[in-house]
Enzyme design. Structure first.
Site, mmCIF file in Angstrom:
data_model
loop_
_atom_site.group_PDB
_atom_site.id
_atom_site.type_symbol
_atom_site.label_atom_id
_atom_site.label_comp_id
_atom_site.label_asym_id
_atom_site.label_seq_id
_atom_site.Cartn_x
_atom_site.Cartn_y
_atom_site.Cartn_z
ATOM 1 N N ASP A 85 1.269 -1.263 0.168
ATOM 2 C CA ASP A 85 0.030 0.135 -0.006
ATOM 3 C C ASP A 85 0.709 0.973 0.126
ATOM 4 N N CYS B 112 -19.896 -14.510 -4.370
ATOM 5 C CA CYS B 112 -21.164 -13.411 -3.825
ATOM 6 C C CYS B 112 -22.514 -13.660 -4.057
ATOM 7 N N CYS C 275 -26.574 -12.982 -2.606
ATOM 8 C CA CYS C 275 -25.865 -12.787 -1.269
ATOM 9 C C CYS C 275 -25.621 -10.376 -1.187
ATOM 10 N N CYS D 9 -23.674 -6.716 2.957
ATOM 11 C CA CYS D 9 -23.248 -5.285 2.009
ATOM 12 C C CYS D 9 -23.390 -4.474 2.736
ATOM 13 N N CYS E 193 -24.330 -1.312 5.263
ATOM 14 C CA CYS E 193 -23.953 0.048 5.237
ATOM 15 C C CYS E 193 -24.208 1.115 5.449
ATOM 16 N N CYS F 216 -18.658 6.785 2.894
ATOM 17 C CA CYS F 216 -17.447 5.546 3.660
ATOM 18 C C CYS F 216 -17.334 6.479 4.691
ATOM 19 N N CYS G 245 -13.875 1.547 9.284
ATOM 20 C CA CYS G 245 -15.349 0.647 9.858
ATOM 21 C C CYS G 245 -14.925 -0.704 9.113
ATOM 22 N N CYS H 297 -19.146 -3.854 7.184
ATOM 23 C CA CYS H 297 -19.609 -5.076 5.036
ATOM 24 C C CYS H 297 -18.695 -5.751 5.588
ATOM 25 N N CYS I 210 -20.604 -10.330 6.137
ATOM 26 C CA CYS I 210 -20.180 -10.980 5.215
ATOM 27 C C CYS I 210 -19.961 -12.823 5.566
HETATM 28 C C1 B12 Z 1 -8.180 3.878 -1.762
HETATM 29 C C2 B12 Z 1 -7.819 2.622 -0.600
HETATM 30 C C3 B12 Z 1 -9.233 2.719 0.344
HETATM 31 C C4 B12 Z 1 -10.160 4.002 -0.260
HETATM 32 C C5 B12 Z 1 -11.501 3.316 -1.172
HETATM 33 C C6 B12 Z 1 -11.157 1.656 -1.497
HETATM 34 C C7 B12 Z 1 -11.983 1.137 -2.281
HETATM 35 N N1 B12 Z 1 -12.629 0.566 -2.361
HETATM 36 O O1 B12 Z 1 -11.040 1.369 -3.511
HETATM 37 C C8 B12 Z 1 -11.159 3.455 1.757
HETATM 38 C C9 B12 Z 1 -10.294 4.579 2.210
HETATM 39 C C10 B12 Z 1 -12.656 4.161 1.410
HETATM 40 C C11 B12 Z 1 -10.860 2.380 1.918
HETATM 41 C C12 B12 Z 1 -11.226 1.370 2.873
HETATM 42 C C13 B12 Z 1 -11.081 0.308 3.330
HETATM 43 N N2 B12 Z 1 -9.826 -0.338 3.492
HETATM 44 CO CO1 B12 Z 1 -8.046 0.278 2.368
HETATM 45 N N3 B12 Z 1 -6.797 0.986 0.469
HETATM 46 C C14 B12 Z 1 -7.517 1.710 -0.645
HETATM 47 C C15 B12 Z 1 -5.905 1.701 -1.591
HETATM 48 C C16 B12 Z 1 -5.024 2.378 -1.678
HETATM 49 C C17 B12 Z 1 -6.295 1.195 -2.784
HETATM 50 C C18 B12 Z 1 -7.420 0.470 -3.474
HETATM 51 C C19 B12 Z 1 -7.839 0.486 -5.270
HETATM 52 O O2 B12 Z 1 -7.074 0.777 -6.235
HETATM 53 N N4 B12 Z 1 -9.168 1.630 -5.154
HETATM 54 C C20 B12 Z 1 -9.597 1.966 -5.971
HETATM 55 C C21 B12 Z 1 -11.112 1.366 -6.257
HETATM 56 C C22 B12 Z 1 -11.206 1.299 -8.676
HETATM 57 O O3 B12 Z 1 -10.973 0.184 -6.601
HETATM 58 P P1 B12 Z 1 -12.050 -1.107 -6.246
HETATM 59 O O4 B12 Z 1 -13.071 0.261 -5.624
HETATM 60 O O5 B12 Z 1 -11.620 -2.382 -5.364
HETATM 61 O O6 B12 Z 1 -12.668 -1.339 -7.857
HETATM 62 C C23 B12 Z 1 -12.194 -2.265 -8.055
HETATM 63 C C24 B12 Z 1 -13.226 -3.869 -8.112
HETATM 64 O O7 B12 Z 1 -13.921 -3.131 -7.314
HETATM 65 C C25 B12 Z 1 -12.824 -3.710 -9.579
HETATM 66 N N5 B12 Z 1 -14.803 -3.174 -10.033
HETATM 67 C C26 B12 Z 1 -15.125 -1.773 -9.563
HETATM 68 N N6 B12 Z 1 -16.385 -1.917 -10.273
HETATM 69 C C27 B12 Z 1 -16.757 -2.739 -10.719
HETATM 70 C C28 B12 Z 1 -17.711 -3.006 -11.489
HETATM 71 C C29 B12 Z 1 -18.427 -4.378 -11.570
HETATM 72 C C30 B12 Z 1 -19.926 -5.032 -12.150
HETATM 73 C C31 B12 Z 1 -17.399 -5.152 -11.502
HETATM 74 C C32 B12 Z 1 -17.434 -6.929 -11.784
HETATM 75 C C33 B12 Z 1 -15.834 -5.263 -10.676
HETATM 76 C C34 B12 Z 1 -15.915 -3.765 -10.430
HETATM 77 O O8 B12 Z 1 -12.900 -3.086 -10.736
HETATM 78 C C35 B12 Z 1 -11.572 -1.931 -10.003
HETATM 79 C C36 B12 Z 1 -10.384 -2.102 -9.765
HETATM 80 O O9 B12 Z 1 -9.934 -3.718 -9.562
HETATM 81 C C37 B12 Z 1 -6.056 0.240 -0.991
HETATM 82 C C38 B12 Z 1 -4.260 -0.515 -1.482
HETATM 83 C C39 B12 Z 1 -3.837 -0.584 -2.770
HETATM 84 N N7 B12 Z 1 -3.031 -0.475 -3.490
HETATM 85 O O10 B12 Z 1 -4.163 -1.378 -3.476
HETATM 86 C C40 B12 Z 1 -6.269 0.005 0.670
HETATM 87 C C41 B12 Z 1 -7.087 -1.239 0.449
HETATM 88 C C42 B12 Z 1 -7.870 -1.392 -0.247
HETATM 89 N N8 B12 Z 1 -7.660 -1.534 2.309
HETATM 90 C C43 B12 Z 1 -7.808 -2.160 2.807
HETATM 91 C C44 B12 Z 1 -8.615 -2.092 4.151
HETATM 92 C C45 B12 Z 1 -7.969 -3.492 4.630
HETATM 93 C C46 B12 Z 1 -9.763 -1.585 4.335
HETATM 94 C C47 B12 Z 1 -10.927 -1.299 4.430
HETATM 95 C C48 B12 Z 1 -11.196 -2.408 5.368
HETATM 96 C C49 B12 Z 1 -9.920 -0.006 6.271
HETATM 97 C C50 B12 Z 1 -11.268 -0.101 7.507
HETATM 98 N N9 B12 Z 1 -11.782 -1.389 8.500
HETATM 99 O O11 B12 Z 1 -12.001 0.696 7.358
HETATM 100 C C51 B12 Z 1 -11.656 -0.702 4.409
HETATM 101 C C52 B12 Z 1 -12.691 -1.407 4.036
HETATM 102 C C53 B12 Z 1 -13.297 -0.660 3.056
HETATM 103 C C54 B12 Z 1 -14.216 -0.556 1.846
HETATM 104 N N10 B12 Z 1 -16.121 -1.287 2.133
HETATM 105 O O12 B12 Z 1 -13.558 -1.467 0.852
HETATM 106 C C55 B12 Z 1 -7.043 -3.388 2.382
HETATM 107 C C56 B12 Z 1 -7.837 -4.359 2.167
HETATM 108 C C57 B12 Z 1 -7.942 -6.210 1.985
HETATM 109 C C58 B12 Z 1 -8.542 -6.868 1.713
HETATM 110 N N11 B12 Z 1 -9.171 -7.679 2.067
HETATM 111 O O13 B12 Z 1 -8.949 -6.817 0.477
HETATM 112 C C59 B12 Z 1 -5.668 -2.858 1.210
HETATM 113 C C60 B12 Z 1 -5.508 -3.658 -0.216
HETATM 114 C C61 B12 Z 1 -4.913 -2.205 1.913
HETATM 115 C C62 B12 Z 1 -3.614 -3.176 2.203
HETATM 116 N N12 B12 Z 1 -2.258 -3.508 1.797
HETATM 117 O O14 B12 Z 1 -3.838 -4.983 3.245
HETATM 118 N N13 B12 Z 1 -9.400 2.486 1.435
HETATM 119 S S1 SF4 Z 2 -16.832 -0.312 5.832
HETATM 120 FE FE1 SF4 Z 2 -18.381 0.939 6.215
HETATM 121 S S2 SF4 Z 2 -19.419 2.305 5.088
HETATM 122 FE FE2 SF4 Z 2 -17.487 1.810 4.201
HETATM 123 S S3 SF4 Z 2 -18.374 0.209 2.911
HETATM 124 FE FE3 SF4 Z 2 -17.886 -1.157 4.455
HETATM 125 S S4 SF4 Z 2 -19.535 -0.382 6.024
HETATM 126 FE FE4 SF4 Z 2 -20.009 1.017 4.240
HETATM 127 S S1 SF4 Z 3 -21.917 -10.174 2.427
HETATM 128 FE FE1 SF4 Z 3 -20.078 -10.744 1.473
HETATM 129 S S2 SF4 Z 3 -21.233 -12.563 0.288
HETATM 130 FE FE2 SF4 Z 3 -22.403 -10.869 0.550
HETATM 131 S S3 SF4 Z 3 -22.347 -9.606 -1.068
HETATM 132 FE FE3 SF4 Z 3 -20.821 -8.818 0.536
HETATM 133 S S4 SF4 Z 3 -18.920 -9.089 -0.733
HETATM 134 FE FE4 SF4 Z 3 -20.498 -10.946 -1.185
#
Ligand code: B12
Ligand code: SF4
Ligand code: SF4
Length: 349
Positions: free
Chosen positions: A136, A190, A193, A196, A200, A216, A243, A246, A250
């Site tokens: 990261d 998924c 389901c 999540c 939220c 978020c 937070c 979600c 799961c």
């Molecule tokens: C920016 C970031 C955040 C941001 C934005 C989250 C996000 N979803 O992007 C915020 C601050 C909200 C955040 C929160 C959290 N984060 Co964070 N974050 C990151 C970071 C730095 C980049 C993520 C990224 O690339 N986002 C860009 C967007 C475009 O990605 P995305 O939303 O996942 O979208 C992808 C897919 O979902 C998919 N997709 C999108 N649209 C669609 C549509 C369809 C139809 C389909 C099929 C797919 C699809 O394509 C996208 C590209 O792959 C990574 C570290 C890293 N360098 O990767 C850590 C990382 C993702 N975070 C992590 C963690 C632990 C968290 C939290 C759990 C922390 C917490 N408890 O508060 C929360 C979880 C929130 C959540 N529900 O995601 C871990 C996740 C580990 C894991 N098991 O996945 C990471 C990997 C850090 C690490 N090195 O461990 N995070």
């Molecule tokens: S981390 Fe909390 S606020 Fe963010 S998507 Fe998950 S449930 Fe929603």
């Molecule tokens: S709660 Fe877990 S299994 Fe259900 S839709 Fe969300 S990520 Fe997928």
């Protein structure tokens, strides 16, 4: 060189170094690049300018590190043993909820050290080779790479989930020029389901697999530096750092294991302290108690901002109102504004 047997050895070394799983992928992220671009175009990254800054380097590993052929991804479980369950803390609105990943030592340091050791072991086996370790720490699409390496699928909440281990794990990786055989990408489980999305508190998962980070709670309490928009403050409840809702809901997290990594054990009662205790911390206490923790990066001002929101959502009591009054004239306009909002929630104007 026999790369199949090298990969088998890398996986064994990875486990010895504390990772639960290692996988290997190539560097083709074209579909994810389009999704990343769409996410950025919609402005879902909010103030996280670093998501924009590096252009296509994030989705094209060779542009970040020329010569990269493969990515070795690793996952490490982090769920610590806690004195109360996450659900119990979320229900007691006088306690502050710190997300499970931040209760112990900063994961960046823990994973980086282990990945560095893994790379050194490979070097001792194959001789000098090209690699760069990330946790990261650079523009890297960690979840998409880990999915392609077979470590899990990106769930509708956008975290990576493993069928046998749930989602309470961190990711780290290194880019390398070794032409290793790749793993099979993980399939999505998924199904129908949507737990999540329904749970939220701020409706941040605006469509399956699509997170509007601006909504978020993790973003609002960790990444956002200014004022938390009032529309989200009540929904934040007692979540003062990140937070987990979600992930807690799961069904795949039934299979999650507690972390065996002593570094991730909860420190300084972060898993079980009242909002009043957190709010009473001086800046020196904040710095001492968050030393080596990811929490330190938000700074004391944002810490008090978050705890003030929690106290605004807590049960009304003399202690809560007194504590808020004591900070109502704080020199920081950010703390003043959130504290005054909190007092208003208790009918004090
Ligand atoms: C920016 C970031 C955040 C941001 C934005 C989250 C996000 N979803 O992007 C915020 C601050 C909200 C955040 C929160 C959290 N984060 Co964070 N974050 C990151 C970071 C730095 C980049 C993520 C990224 O690339 N986002 C860009 C967007 C475009 O990605 P995305 O939303 O996942 O979208 C992808 C897919 O979902 C998919 N997709 C999108 N649209 C669609 C549509 C369809 C139809 C389909 C099929 C797919 C699809 O394509 C996208 C590209 O792959 C990574 C570290 C890293 N360098 O990767 C850590 C990382 C993702 N975070 C992590 C963690 C632990 C968290 C939290 C759990 C922390 C917490 N408890 O508060 C929360 C979880 C929130 C959540 N529900 O995601 C871990 C996740 C580990 C894991 N098991 O996945 C990471 C990997 C850090 C690490 N090195 O461990 N995070
Ligand atoms: S981390 Fe909390 S606020 Fe963010 S998507 Fe998950 S449930 Fe929603
Ligand atoms: S709660 Fe877990 S299994 Fe259900 S839709 Fe969300 S990520 Fe997928």
């Amino acid at each position: 060189m026999n790369f199949d047997s090298l990969v088998a050895r890398i996986k064994v070394w990875g486990r010895e170094l504390g990772f639960q799983q290692i996988g290997i992928s190539d560097t083709d992220l074209r579909a994810d690049e389009r999704r990343l671009e769409a996410w950025l175009e919609r402005g879902y990254h909010g103030t996280m300018e670093y998501m924009h800054r590096h252009g296509s380097k994030r989705s094209r590993p060779q542009e970040l590190v020329p010569g990269t052929l493969r990515v070795i991804s690793a996952r490490m479980d982090y769920l610590p043993e806690t004195s109360s369950t996450a659900e119990a803390v979320l229900e007691q609105n006088e306690t502050g909820y710190v997300s499970r990943y931040a209760l112990g030592r900063d994961y960046h340091k823990v994973l980086r050290k282990a990945l560095q050791k893994l790379a050194e072991r490979i070097g001792a086996d194959v001789g000098p080779f090209g690699y760069r370790v990330f946790v990261d720490s650079a523009p890297v699409l960690e979840k998409a790479l880990a999915r392609n390496a077979g470590l899990g699928w990106i769930g509708k909440h956008t975290n990576l989930i493993n069928k046998d281990a749930g989602s309470w794990f961190f990711l780290g990786e290194f880019y390398t020029d070794l032409p290793l055989p790749v793993d099979t990408p993980a399939a999505d489980h998924c199904g129908s389901c949507r737990a999540c999305m329904d749970v939220c508190p701020t409706d941040a998962i605006v469509a399956p697999y699509r997170l509007d980070a601006r909504r978020c709670i993790s973003y609002l309490t960790i990444e956002l530096r200014g004022s938390i928009p009032t529309e989200f403050r009540t929904a934040i409840g007692n979540r003062i750092y990140g937070c987990d809702d979600c992930q807690l809901v799961c069904p795949w997290n039934k299979f999650a294991q507690l972390s065996t990594q002593p570094d991730f054990a909860a420190r300084h009662s972060l898993d079980d302290s009242s909002l009043l205790e957190f709010f009473a911390w001086t800046e020196e206490e904040f710095l001492a108690k968050t030393e080596g923790s990811a929490i330190r990066r938000i700074g004391y001002e944002c810490w008090l901002r978050n705890v003030a929101v929690g106290l605004g959502n807590a049960e009304s009591s003399e202690e809560v109102i007194d504590a808020l009054r004591r900070r109502a004239d704080h020199p920081s306009p950010l703390i003043r504004e959130h504290t005054r909002w909190a007092l208003e929630q208790h009918g004090i104007h």
